[in-house]
Scaffold this motif. Sequence first.
Motif, mmCIF file in Angstrom:
data_model
loop_
_atom_site.group_PDB
_atom_site.id
_atom_site.type_symbol
_atom_site.label_atom_id
_atom_site.label_comp_id
_atom_site.label_asym_id
_atom_site.label_seq_id
_atom_site.Cartn_x
_atom_site.Cartn_y
_atom_site.Cartn_z
ATOM 1 N N ALA A 44 -8.251 12.850 9.856
ATOM 2 C CA ALA A 44 -9.496 12.800 9.096
ATOM 3 C C ALA A 44 -9.327 13.726 7.897
ATOM 4 O O ALA A 44 -8.804 14.840 8.035
ATOM 5 N N TYR A 45 -9.763 13.235 6.747
ATOM 6 C CA TYR A 45 -9.634 14.034 5.531
ATOM 7 C C TYR A 45 -10.679 15.133 5.539
ATOM 8 O O TYR A 45 -11.827 14.923 5.917
ATOM 9 N N ASN A 104 -13.888 22.936 14.637
ATOM 10 C CA ASN A 104 -12.446 23.145 14.530
ATOM 11 C C ASN A 104 -12.065 23.572 13.121
ATOM 12 O O ASN A 104 -11.231 24.460 12.925
ATOM 13 N N ARG A 138 5.722 -1.025 8.157
ATOM 14 C CA ARG A 138 6.105 0.216 7.488
ATOM 15 C C ARG A 138 7.610 0.121 7.256
ATOM 16 O O ARG A 138 8.379 0.072 8.211
ATOM 17 N N ARG A 193 -5.453 17.669 17.068
ATOM 18 C CA ARG A 193 -6.699 18.288 16.626
ATOM 19 C C ARG A 193 -6.493 19.569 15.828
ATOM 20 O O ARG A 193 -7.389 20.400 15.723
ATOM 21 N N MET A 194 -5.293 19.731 15.296
ATOM 22 C CA MET A 194 -5.067 20.889 14.438
ATOM 23 C C MET A 194 -5.433 20.521 13.003
ATOM 24 O O MET A 194 -5.250 19.381 12.566
ATOM 25 N N TRP A 195 -5.954 21.498 12.298
ATOM 26 C CA TRP A 195 -6.222 21.326 10.865
ATOM 27 C C TRP A 195 -4.969 21.687 10.092
ATOM 28 O O TRP A 195 -4.297 22.679 10.406
ATOM 29 N N TYR A 226 -17.694 18.693 16.617
ATOM 30 C CA TYR A 226 -16.444 19.227 17.154
ATOM 31 C C TYR A 226 -15.387 19.355 16.048
ATOM 32 O O TYR A 226 -14.696 20.370 15.928
ATOM 33 N N HIS A 227 -15.307 18.323 15.241
ATOM 34 C CA HIS A 227 -14.405 18.285 14.086
ATOM 35 C C HIS A 227 -14.698 19.474 13.154
ATOM 36 O O HIS A 227 -13.803 20.197 12.723
ATOM 37 N N TYR A 254 0.837 -1.195 0.000
ATOM 38 C CA TYR A 254 0.000 0.000 0.000
ATOM 39 C C TYR A 254 0.876 1.250 0.000
ATOM 40 O O TYR A 254 2.089 1.176 -0.126
ATOM 41 N N ASP A 255 0.244 2.398 0.175
ATOM 42 C CA ASP A 255 0.940 3.675 0.015
ATOM 43 C C ASP A 255 1.995 3.894 1.095
ATOM 44 O O ASP A 255 1.884 3.404 2.209
ATOM 45 N N HIS A 256 2.957 4.682 0.742
ATOM 46 C CA HIS A 256 4.039 5.085 1.650
ATOM 47 C C HIS A 256 4.709 3.859 2.281
ATOM 48 O O HIS A 256 4.930 3.809 3.484
ATOM 49 N N THR A 269 -7.217 19.741 2.972
ATOM 50 C CA THR A 269 -7.174 19.899 4.425
ATOM 51 C C THR A 269 -7.286 18.537 5.098
ATOM 52 O O THR A 269 -8.002 17.660 4.641
ATOM 53 N N ALA A 308 -3.242 24.994 9.038
ATOM 54 C CA ALA A 308 -4.209 25.782 8.278
ATOM 55 C C ALA A 308 -4.305 27.192 8.851
ATOM 56 O O ALA A 308 -4.508 28.163 8.130
ATOM 57 N N HIS A 330 -7.480 16.900 9.228
ATOM 58 C CA HIS A 330 -7.623 17.205 10.648
ATOM 59 C C HIS A 330 -6.884 16.142 11.442
ATOM 60 O O HIS A 330 -7.158 14.952 11.268
ATOM 61 N N ASP A 386 0.731 7.985 11.227
ATOM 62 C CA ASP A 386 -0.100 7.230 10.300
ATOM 63 C C ASP A 386 -1.376 7.990 9.961
ATOM 64 O O ASP A 386 -1.929 8.661 10.815
ATOM 65 N N GLN A 428 -10.262 27.068 12.321
ATOM 66 C CA GLN A 428 -8.860 27.061 11.866
ATOM 67 C C GLN A 428 -8.734 27.385 10.383
ATOM 68 O O GLN A 428 -7.760 28.006 9.972
ATOM 69 N N ASN A 429 -9.690 26.929 9.594
ATOM 70 C CA ASN A 429 -9.579 27.117 8.153
ATOM 71 C C ASN A 429 -10.299 28.363 7.645
ATOM 72 O O ASN A 429 -9.782 29.067 6.798
ATOM 73 N N MET A 440 -2.307 3.657 2.759
ATOM 74 C CA MET A 440 -2.107 4.137 4.139
ATOM 75 C C MET A 440 -0.955 5.134 4.160
ATOM 76 O O MET A 440 0.208 4.746 4.091
ATOM 77 N N LEU A 441 -1.315 6.408 4.194
ATOM 78 C CA LEU A 441 -0.301 7.454 4.096
ATOM 79 C C LEU A 441 0.368 7.697 5.447
ATOM 80 O O LEU A 441 -0.131 7.305 6.489
ATOM 81 N N ARG A 442 1.484 8.382 5.376
ATOM 82 C CA ARG A 442 2.102 8.942 6.580
ATOM 83 C C ARG A 442 2.132 10.449 6.380
ATOM 84 O O ARG A 442 2.579 10.935 5.346
ATOM 85 N N TYR A 457 3.773 0.867 3.020
ATOM 86 C CA TYR A 457 3.029 0.158 4.049
ATOM 87 C C TYR A 457 2.638 -1.190 3.450
ATOM 88 O O TYR A 457 1.930 -1.256 2.460
#
Lengths: 998, 97
Positions: free
Chosen positions: B18-19, A739, A278, B62-64, A735-736, A247-249, B54, B82, B56, B13, A743-744, B1-3, A251
């Motif tokens: 969250a995208y 935020n 990894r 919890r920073m964007w 909450y997400h 998989y990516d990176h 973006t 962000a 999260h 990981d 922030q954005n 599965m990105l890093r 993995y």
Amino acid sequence: MTAKRLHEGGRIDRDQPLGFTWDGMSFRGYAGDSLASALIANNQTVLGRSFKYHRPRGILSAGVEEPNAWVQLGSGGHEEPNVAATVAELYPGLEAHSPNCWPSLEFDLGAVNDRISSLLVPGFYYKTFMNPPKLWPRYERALRRMAGLGTLPGCADGETYDEQNEQTDVLIVGGGPAGIAAALAASRAGARVILAESDREFGGALLFDSAEIDGLPADHWIAQSLSELRANPRVRVLPRTTIFGYYDHNYLVGLERLTDHLPPDARSGKRQRLWQIRARQVITATGAHERPLVFADNDRPGIMLASAARAYLNRYAVAIGRRPVLFTNNDSAYTTALDLSRAGIGGLTIVDCREDPGDVSSKAIDAGIEVITGAVVAGTRGRKRISQVRVEDVPDAKGRASAATREIDCDCLLVSGGWSPVVHLFSQSGGKLHYDEAQACFIPGESPQAVSAAGAGNGNFSLASCLSDGYANGLSTAESCGYPATSEKPPVTSESHSALQLVPLWSVPSSQSGAKQFVDYFNDVTSSGIALAVREGYESVEHLKRYTTTGMGLEQGKTGNINALAALAAETGAHIPEVGTTTYRPPYTPVTFGALAASRTGDLYRPLRKTPIDSWHEQAGAVFENFGLWRRPQYYPRPDLDMTQTVDAEVGAVRNGIGMVDISTLGKIHLAGPDVAEFLNRLYPNRWDTLQPGRCRYGVMTREDGMVFDDGVVARLDANNYHMTTTTGGAAAVYHWMNDLLQNDWPELQVYMTSITTQWAAVAIAGPRSRAFIQQLSHDIDFSHQAFPFMSVAEGQVCGIPSRVFCVSFTGEDSFEVNVPARYGLALWERLLASGNGNSPVPFGLDAMDLLRMEKGHFIIGRDTDGTATLEDLGLQKLIKLDKPQFLGKRSLQLEEIRRSDRPQLVGLVSSTDRVLPEGGQLVEKFQAGQFQRPEGHVTSSGLSPTLRKPIALAMLNGGLRRIGESLEVYSLGQVYPVTVTSPHFYDPESLRLRQTA
Amino acid sequence: MLRIKCPFCGERDHSEFAYGGDATIQYPALDASADEWHDAVFLRENIRGVQFETWHHANGCRMWLIVERDTMTHEIKSVRPAHDGWAAALDSAEESA
């Protein structure tokens, strides 16, 4: 008897005979056998019936590339379908069954399919079985049974599984000579290394090819190398481990089989372990698969890959037949012929399509082997086992079969059409493949990820080049991880570099009409099937694959894919590299669901969230209901009442006296800062800058598209501090999202947020007597209507516990939500129950709560709405303040489409009968059986109102707000329910109970 | 599965994240046409190549974050907070370190 076990040699332990059963028959093998080698040694030639034509099939290979011999293993909780017999290790008492034949392997009724095969061309079920349409379900059932592979075990998996995460510098996939050499190089340089091998033994082809490395027999060199690797604490050696996904990176995921090789009663611990690795660098030393040749009736039992026959001979000490014929287009089959000859098997004939094979043929002739050059096997005979081959001269340039024929009796035919490097993982990494014309195979090119290929997996088929390629790869990957090369020498072999000397032979034209030339054994795809698909327009390789299903079997076309590509190329007049390959996808070999789930089953499937008051609910015998991850009491059973009566009693307590409910699961967010009011103004469509300290307000969040998203109450505690509640299910998302906005989108706002959902326990006390009740429990909060009206907040002591109390209502009754620090939640609950001098609040659950709010006409977002409802649709247009300069969704809410009056709108329904309305039922004006009717809405919440004593419901109805009083019908699952449309507010629509003085 | 290398927490990981979505959306003025609003609210590019998006760090700080990612190779070219204020705070922390 044709196949036989040799008296000496091989890697089996003759001192450990093992009994096993095959389709109920008892046989004997030895420790070290695979199921396939033991079956061959016991002369079991037909191991299965083919997928579509139900032709008898035997073992083709000695590894994961096996297309034919897929079996069902074990029984009960240890049963596993779809295992390749070639990789299943034999253990004492192993039970194996053949799939896909009915009623038995020997007498297979489905074999009639072979006679009617003209009906079973690619896409046959679209062409043959589509009319009349109503018969399709019956056809489908029959087809599924005929095509059935393994069968599902009839009981739960009796095994447990493990998983492990790991990071490493270099992951080496494949423990043959190239992989071992790479591991030696990388580990000597100091890199952290994982070396994974699918087999129980390391060595790859060295397990059946004799060789000398560094002056040692290969066996000794492998043992020495493995002990060097195992002694290194930075190296992890994983036998029986298949890396199946890239998989990516970088993995990679692998499956380690811990106990599959043991009898079920001797297994302890976990059965398999899922490795999630990894790696900074990956080396694929995955070897190569030999390819079969495509000729008429090339699928008879007894036809086997030449290298597989060598593996059975040298590794398992099984001679595949007494009278073998070999058919090849390259040099590698000669090794097999010489080994067979050395093992005392005479009467060998090699059919070589090349005019002048050179040195190898003179060596074979010297060994007494007959070599027929410039010839092909054009056809075979034999039913349950091959008995004769028809040898013809190589077809002329126009592909016409020659007339010169010779028939040779045989009991097995060993074929070699060249080698395909195992490029699956490399390709999964995103790597591009190059076509190697000389060796007629795809080899790894460039990849966007940190991966390199070595050895046969890289198209270097000789042992010498495997060792040097592997070692060089090990050094360079270690170096790119920051470990400079050491001065140790790479392993060397005396064996000279030898090329395959391959002449491509993709297909032998058949002079017999109707004889099948199989390209994909697993799915019974023939070269004429591919030709037909091309004539029908499926010229792209991806279309061809899906239409003919070539390469889509359990073994994913490991042996057949390139022959299919060649057939496609021949039909379309293209070169093979122009045709390209289909996409390689994980998993490389089948993976059990159990391993993927690992320990996340049963109670560990997901976390269970409990409120601080949960232990009381449990002791009270509450029936629980899962709500997201939370469990909440559905109702509290009473000995003398059934469930409906109990819930009615709980509702009655709230309507007429006092009830209480644990609402700790509500989402709670603390907001602080000078700009909170402005933030709320932008977040909600209603006004927040006018909210005074000590007061609460209801708000419904809308997204930028104008649709409602979540709702809740926000209390202003003082000038800069606010307490927001969200729905239980929406807490994390809200909450997400907040935020995100802070922030954005609006970084200029000074607002600080903290999720406090689990910091506070909360109990709602509801009912006409609740105000008087709570007043006697507090000395420092004035709960009078004047001091603490509806939508107020106050902080003080309740039952001697520091509390934050909201006067809000979801039930329609005067009610108080008492929030206390989570650690006091249980104490609060118990003290409330102990108060009231025998008139203490009655605990109620979610069922009662649901009826109470439905009677009141309160919607639940996500249940009564589905992401396409606006505030206006829900009858709350008064909450939209278009005079505010901005808020999320403001522009969208002004769009014409959004303001249409015939949009689905929230209404109430009253049933004209005493039947409860079905949730999800469709609303129509008048149900007409057999006619298509566009539903005008649907029931979203429904129940039998204990207060109104009739079935009520909430529904979304097109233009519903203008249709109050209309008579409609609800249709669901064959039933029709007449209803009347009403306002959703069934109970106390003026909310007088919340405003008048008690 | 990105890093993803979170500027606050280090390389993690992607299961911790969250995208969000397109990081370049600009909403038009409130009096812009319905078509313009429709495009801004509903239409998204499906970019083949490098895009700004973006993420999260939901199960972390919890920073964007704004992540610059190649959708073909998953190569991540840059990651930054962000929120400009946080980005500036990070920069000054790095300078003084």
